[in-house]
Structure formats: structure tokens, C-alpha cells
Write a protein that holds these residues in place. Structure first.
Motif, PDB file in Angstrom:
ATOM      1  N   UNK A   1       0.867  -1.178   0.000  1.00 46.17           N
ATOM      2  CA  UNK A   1       0.000   0.000   0.000  1.00 46.17           C
ATOM      3  C   UNK A   1       0.899   1.222   0.000  1.00 46.17           C
ATOM      4  N   UNK A   2       0.699   2.112  -0.981  1.00 41.30           N
ATOM      5  CA  UNK A   2       1.584   3.271  -1.100  1.00 41.30           C
ATOM      6  C   UNK A   2       0.911   4.349  -1.937  1.00 41.30           C
ATOM      7  N   UNK A   3       1.529   5.507  -1.912  1.00 40.70           N
ATOM      8  CA  UNK A   3       1.062   6.630  -2.712  1.00 40.70           C
ATOM      9  C   UNK A   3       1.930   6.825  -3.935  1.00 40.70           C
ATOM     10  N   UNK A   4       1.686   7.926  -4.616  1.00 37.64           N
ATOM     11  CA  UNK A   4       2.362   8.197  -5.875  1.00 37.64           C
ATOM     12  C   UNK A   4       3.876   8.345  -5.694  1.00 37.64           C
ATOM     13  N   UNK A   5       4.320   8.846  -4.552  1.00 39.78           N
ATOM     14  CA  UNK A   5       5.764   9.027  -4.338  1.00 39.78           C
ATOM     15  C   UNK A   5       6.494   7.688  -4.409  1.00 39.78           C
ATOM     16  N   UNK A   6       5.896   6.645  -3.842  1.00 43.63           N
ATOM     17  CA  UNK A   6       6.516   5.315  -3.895  1.00 43.63           C
ATOM     18  C   UNK A   6       6.566   4.807  -5.335  1.00 43.63           C
ATOM     19  N   UNK A   7       5.473   5.023  -6.093  1.00 41.02           N
ATOM     20  CA  UNK A   7       5.483   4.614  -7.491  1.00 41.02           C
ATOM     21  C   UNK A   7       6.577   5.363  -8.258  1.00 41.02           C
ATOM     22  N   UNK A   8       6.656   6.667  -8.048  1.00 42.36           N
ATOM     23  CA  UNK A   8       7.663   7.462  -8.750  1.00 42.36           C
ATOM     24  C   UNK A   8       9.082   7.003  -8.413  1.00 42.36           C
ATOM     25  N   UNK A   9       9.296   6.576  -7.163  1.00 37.06           N
ATOM     26  CA  UNK A   9      10.597   6.038  -6.781  1.00 37.06           C
ATOM     27  C   UNK A   9      10.945   4.797  -7.583  1.00 37.06           C
ATOM     28  N   UNK A  10       9.957   3.915  -7.789  1.00 37.74           N
ATOM     29  CA  UNK A  10      10.178   2.713  -8.603  1.00 37.74           C
ATOM     30  C   UNK A  10      10.338   3.081 -10.074  1.00 37.74           C
ATOM     31  N   UNK A  11       9.481   3.983 -10.568  1.00 37.83           N
ATOM     32  CA  UNK A  11       9.500   4.344 -11.988  1.00 37.83           C
ATOM     33  C   UNK A  11      10.785   5.064 -12.374  1.00 37.83           C
ATOM     34  N   UNK A  12      11.321   5.844 -11.449  1.00 38.53           N
ATOM     35  CA  UNK A  12      12.542   6.604 -11.725  1.00 38.53           C
ATOM     36  C   UNK A  12      13.707   5.678 -12.076  1.00 38.53           C
ATOM     37  N   UNK A  13      13.696   4.482 -11.484  1.00 40.17           N
ATOM     38  CA  UNK A  13      14.756   3.507 -11.742  1.00 40.17           C
ATOM     39  C   UNK A  13      14.347   2.523 -12.835  1.00 40.17           C
ATOM     40  N   UNK A  14      13.145   2.719 -13.398  1.00 35.87           N
ATOM     41  CA  UNK A  14      12.604   1.764 -14.356  1.00 35.87           C
ATOM     42  C   UNK A  14      13.229   1.851 -15.731  1.00 35.87           C
ATOM     43  N   UNK A  15      13.378   0.693 -16.352  1.00 29.17           N
ATOM     44  CA  UNK A  15      13.818   0.615 -17.737  1.00 29.17           C
ATOM     45  C   UNK A  15      12.613   0.676 -18.671  1.00 29.17           C
ATOM     46  N   UNK A  16      11.471   0.175 -18.181  1.00 28.74           N
ATOM     47  CA  UNK A  16      10.228   0.188 -18.931  1.00 28.74           C
ATOM     48  C   UNK A  16       9.161   0.712 -17.983  1.00 28.74           C
ATOM     49  N   UNK A  17       8.462   1.769 -18.390  1.00 31.64           N
ATOM     50  CA  UNK A  17       7.381   2.347 -17.587  1.00 31.64           C
ATOM     51  C   UNK A  17       6.142   2.473 -18.481  1.00 31.64           C
ATOM     52  N   UNK A  18       5.070   1.823 -18.065  1.00 33.28           N
ATOM     53  CA  UNK A  18       3.848   1.800 -18.880  1.00 33.28           C
ATOM     54  C   UNK A  18       2.655   2.333 -18.096  1.00 33.28           C
ATOM     55  N   UNK A  19       1.715   2.924 -18.811  1.00 43.49           N
ATOM     56  CA  UNK A  19       0.465   3.421 -18.230  1.00 43.49           C
ATOM     57  C   UNK A  19      -0.664   2.769 -18.980  1.00 43.49           C
ATOM     58  N   UNK A  20      -1.451   1.947 -18.299  1.00 45.15           N
ATOM     59  CA  UNK A  20      -2.541   1.212 -18.963  1.00 45.15           C
ATOM     60  C   UNK A  20      -3.846   1.516 -18.253  1.00 45.15           C
TER      61      UNK A  20
END
Length: 160
Positions: free
Chosen positions: A141-160
């Protein structure tokens, strides 16, 4: 020097069966290729994580109405196209079974087995009045900041 794992993040915003299925197919494929995978479920995408059974929790009027209007669980989600008053999902599930493909609930279970990080957006949960008890087990359970932390290090980031 060891090679770092690639990271894939997916924002699942859609509450439609076929789009959620696509997100989970991609997530499971990336996990099979040894990526660290995160699926951040927000707004209608949270419906994929709802338990099918009714969980009695105390809610306000609006939260109660949202709970009644939204599909309860991955298997109850409508299709994005050709829903045909509920006949579309029945037809696609028949085709999935005929071709021995995995259903959305099976893809979600596989994602858990492959250690895909399934995140429920806490802000959306608050807005829609969803409680942790109403969602399947094994989630973060997390907010957008946690997602952004993961996405910032992501090689592939998708929005579906």
C-alpha cells in the motif's frame, strides 16, 4: 561486477478486463525475463484487486455507493469494447478457455508467484472508500511518491 536487474513499472488505471489482462501479461513476461516488476493500481485499476465476496466494513454514503457500482474482483470487470451488456466478458472468457490461455485471476496469481510487486494506491483507496479488508492479500500500500521512486529507476514504464 554483477549486472543490475532491469525494472519494469506499470500504472494500471483502467478497470477493464482486457486492459488489466494486458498489464498482467506484460508484467508476467517481464518477471519471467528477470525484471523487478511493480504494478501500481490506481482508480479503476484497483477493481482487479478487490475480493469477490462482500466484506462488511463501515462506510459513508458515497463510499458505499462507489463500492456497489464498481465490479468486485478481477473476474467481474467489463471489457473496454464489445461489452454487450455483460455478454462480451462471457464470450472472451470462453475464447480464453478454448485456447487454454490464462484468465485475469490466474495471471494475478502468477504475478504474485513471480514476486511482482502489486501496489494499491492509498489516495485512491481513500477517495473511493476502499478498505484493505476489501482487497486481496499480498499487496503493498503506497502513494504516488513510492510509485515514482520505482518508476525513476525503471527501464520500462507503462500506463494502462
Amino acid at each position: 561486477m554483477s549486472e543490475q536487474k532491469k525494472k519494469t513499472t506499470i500504472v494500471l488505471f483502467s478497470g477493464e478486463y482486457d486492459k488489466a489482462m494486458a498489464a498482467y501479461i506484460i508484467a508476467n513476461g517481464a518477471a519471467a525475463y528477470d525484471h523487478e516488476v511493480t504494478i501500481f493500481h490506481t482508480f479503476w485499476g484497483l477493481n482487479a484487486l478487490r475480493k469477490e465476496e462482500l466484506v462488511p466494513v463501515k462506510k459513508g454514503f458515497l463510499e458505499n455507493m462507489f463500492g456497489r457500482m464498481m465490479p468486485r474482483g478481477a473476474d467481474k470487470m467489463p471489457l473496454s469494447n464489445m461489452n454487450f451488456a455483460g455478454m462480451g466478458p462471457k464470450m472472451i472468457k470462453h475464447v480464453i478457455k478454448k485456447h487454454s490461455a490464462m484468465t485475469l485471476p490466474e495471471l494475478i496469481d502468477l504475478a504474485k508467484e513471480q514476486d511482482v510487486k502489486l501496489v494499491a494506491c492509498t489516495m485512491t483507496m481513500d477517495l473511493l472508500g476502499l478498505h484493505k479488508d476489501e482487497l486481496v492479500h499480498g499487496l503493498d500500500y503506497a502513494g504516488v511518491a513510492a510509485y515514482l521512486g520505482d518508476a525513476e529507476k525503471g527501464n520500462v514504464n507503462l500506463f494502462i
